[in-house]
Design an enzyme around this catalytic site. Sequence first.
Site, PDB file in Angstrom:
ATOM      1  N   ASP A  42       6.153   3.844   5.703  1.00 50.13           N
ATOM      2  CA  ASP A  42       7.544   3.883   5.282  1.00 50.13           C
ATOM      3  C   ASP A  42       7.537   4.051   3.758  1.00 50.13           C
ATOM      4  O   ASP A  42       6.482   3.913   3.123  1.00 50.13           O
ATOM      5  CB  ASP A  42       8.253   2.593   5.697  1.00 50.13           C
ATOM      6  N   ASP A  81      10.701   3.366   0.977  1.00 47.90           N
ATOM      7  CA  ASP A  81      11.393   2.348   0.188  1.00 47.90           C
ATOM      8  C   ASP A  81      11.051   0.966   0.726  1.00 47.90           C
ATOM      9  O   ASP A  81      11.215   0.679   1.907  1.00 47.90           O
ATOM     10  CB  ASP A  81      12.908   2.576   0.251  1.00 47.90           C
TER      11      ASP A  81
END
Length: 269
Positions: A13, A15
């Site tokens: 992922d 952020d």
Amino acid sequence: MMAFSSIRAVLFDMDGVLYRGQTPLPGVADLWQFLHDHQIAFACATNNASMTPQQYEAKLAAMGIVLPADRVITSAQATALYLRDHYPPGTRVFVVGMQGLREALFADGYFVEDDDAPELVVQGADFTLTYERLKRATLHIRRGARFISTNPDRTFPSEEGLIPGAGAIAAALTAATDVSPLVIGKPAPTMFLIGAKMLGAPPSATLVVGDRLDTDIAGAIAAGMPSVLVLTGVSTVEEATTGPIRPDLIVADLPELLARWADALLAQL
């Protein structure tokens, strides 16, 4: 217990894992060098369908993180790839979304943009959404167009705070049409499986590294992939140890993940 020796690819992922807001998090370059040295492929997967991979490359470069655009998988790209597998060339599409989604769908001419009689309504985040656009999407869905949403994220983090995301727009369309969309992004397994295929690894050998239990870790579980939760983003260690969604490993940050991985490989020698 994490079986690091079986991992052949990693999906990160972004952020909360690589950066938080506009601030890079520690350990990214060292971990990526470790993966490169051990011939472990990796890419980044994000539910954000508003930006193109090229825009992500530039965004990360501004933080000092080097990531080529071809290693970025957005929910817009995953949506386009899924639709190509299920609909023929020339399929008419009405879009509620931004540049990242439009480019993924229409750049190569496979799909045709149609505001009048579309077969599909494909919806993502749209920060300039108008009532007219929402109305037209509603009418198309009510007339039988298939409703596809890039991701279920109800909010989107901005410098002002949390603002409406793709899931909020999908909720408005569902309320207006009584039709729930087919959702492509996390926590659905589709984007994870597309990422594993792109990296040339089976799901069981593709590790997901994320900061959210409800999207990253839940999606990894749905796709049959091992997972690591880093505590540099949204979910907490208490939620990960007492709730229903359990990662295979919990680490404070990427440097701890690298240390655990390196130690596991050394123990095999």
